[in-house]
Motif scaffolding. Structure first.
Motif, PDB file in Angstrom:
ATOM      1  N   ARG A  47       0.664  -1.094   0.044  1.00 42.94           N
ATOM      2  CA  ARG A  47       0.081   0.068  -0.070  1.00 42.94           C
ATOM      3  C   ARG A  47       0.804   1.288  -0.020  1.00 42.94           C
ATOM      4  NH1 ARG A  47      -3.139  -3.474   3.124  1.00 42.94           N
ATOM      5  NH2 ARG A  47      -2.104  -2.710   4.955  1.00 42.94           N
ATOM      6  N   ALA A  48       1.931   1.140   0.905  1.00 45.92           N
ATOM      7  CA  ALA A  48       2.785   2.520   0.868  1.00 45.92           C
ATOM      8  C   ALA A  48       3.611   2.690  -0.556  1.00 45.92           C
ATOM      9  CB  ALA A  48       3.638   2.365   1.972  1.00 45.92           C
ATOM     10  N   ALA A  50       2.467   1.780  -3.385  1.00 45.64           N
ATOM     11  CA  ALA A  50       1.498   2.387  -4.537  1.00 45.64           C
ATOM     12  C   ALA A  50       1.234   3.786  -4.226  1.00 45.64           C
ATOM     13  CB  ALA A  50       0.411   1.481  -4.226  1.00 45.64           C
ATOM     14  N   GLY A  51       1.489   4.244  -2.974  1.00 45.31           N
ATOM     15  CA  GLY A  51       1.373   5.755  -2.801  1.00 45.31           C
ATOM     16  C   GLY A  51       2.489   6.433  -3.191  1.00 45.31           C
ATOM     17  N   LEU A  52       3.833   5.811  -3.399  1.00 47.75           N
ATOM     18  CA  LEU A  52       4.824   6.630  -4.085  1.00 47.75           C
ATOM     19  C   LEU A  52       4.991   6.310  -5.583  1.00 47.75           C
ATOM     20  CD1 LEU A  52       7.834   5.451  -1.564  1.00 47.75           C
ATOM     21  CD2 LEU A  52       6.787   7.616  -1.689  1.00 47.75           C
ATOM     22  N   ALA A  54       2.521   4.320  -8.184  1.00 46.67           N
ATOM     23  CA  ALA A  54       1.326   3.358  -8.694  1.00 46.67           C
ATOM     24  C   ALA A  54       1.681   2.411  -9.679  1.00 46.67           C
ATOM     25  CB  ALA A  54       0.270   4.298  -8.983  1.00 46.67           C
TER      26      ALA A  54
END
Length: 156
Positions: A47-48, A50-52, A54
Motif C-alpha cells: 500500500r505504501a 502504491a502511494g509512492l 502506482a
C-alpha cells in the motif's frame, strides 16, 4: 527529483557488486521501509509503495522484499499466524523479536538473548536453531498490566 538516501546508495552498491541494479520497485520499497519505524507487513509495504509509485505491481514489491532479505539489508520475521513483518537492518546482524499475542506489537530483542538455548538445542538435539526467523510469542508489559488492572477492578 528526490535525492537517494544513504540506505539507497548502500543497497545500490551491494546490488551492483552482485551484478544487479537498483530498480524503481527496489527504490520504492527501500524508501517505504526507511520511513517505517517499526515492522511492516508485506501488504502495508504494498500500500505504501502504491502511494509512492502506482506503477509498481504488488508482485514486484514481494519479489523486492525477498531480494532485499537475501541481500541482508532487510530482515523478515514471522509473527502470529503466518504473518510476515519486514524492516531494514540499520546496523548489525539480524536480531530476535517478541510479538504480543494481545495487541500485536513486535519488539526487537538482543541477538544473543537465546545463545544459551541455541547451544543447548545444538548439543542435546543436534539441531542448529535460527531464532531470528520467527517471533517469540507472549504478552507485552502494557497488555499484562491492563489485564491485571481489569482483574483488580473486577475483584474489588
Amino acid at each position: 527529483m528526490v535525492e537517494p538516501s544513504d540506505v539507497e546508495v548502500e543497497v545500490a552498491r551491494l546490488l551492483h557488486a552482485r551484478g544487479e541494479r537498483m530498480t524503481a520497485p527496489r527504490r520504492a520499497v527501500i524508501r517505504v521501509l526507511a520511513a517505517e519505524s517499526g515492522h511492516a507487513g508485506a501488504e502495508d509495504v504494498v500500500r505504501a509503495v502504491a502511494g509512492l509509485d502506482a506503477a509498481v505491481h504488488r508482485a514486484s514489491v514481494y519479489r523486492t522484499l525477498e531480494a532485499l532479505s537475501d541481500l541482508g539489508v532487510v530482515q523478515h520475521v514471522h509473527v502470529g499466524h503466518g504473518a510476515t513483518a519486514y524492516h531494514l537492518l540499520r546496523s548489525g546482524p539480524p536480531h530476535l523479536h517478541a510479538s504480543c499475542r494481545r495487541c500485536g506489537a513486535v519488539r526487537d530483542l538482543p541477538a544473543a538473548l537465546l545463545d544459551g538455548v541455541a547451544a543447548r538445542v545444538h548439543d542435546e538435539a543436534d539441531f542448529d536453531l535460527d531464532a531470528t526467523h520467527v517471533a517469540l510469542s507472549g504478552t507485552c508489559g502494557d497488555c499484562r498490566r491492563a489485564a491485571q488492572a481489569r482483574e483488580d477492578g473486577s475483584a474489588g
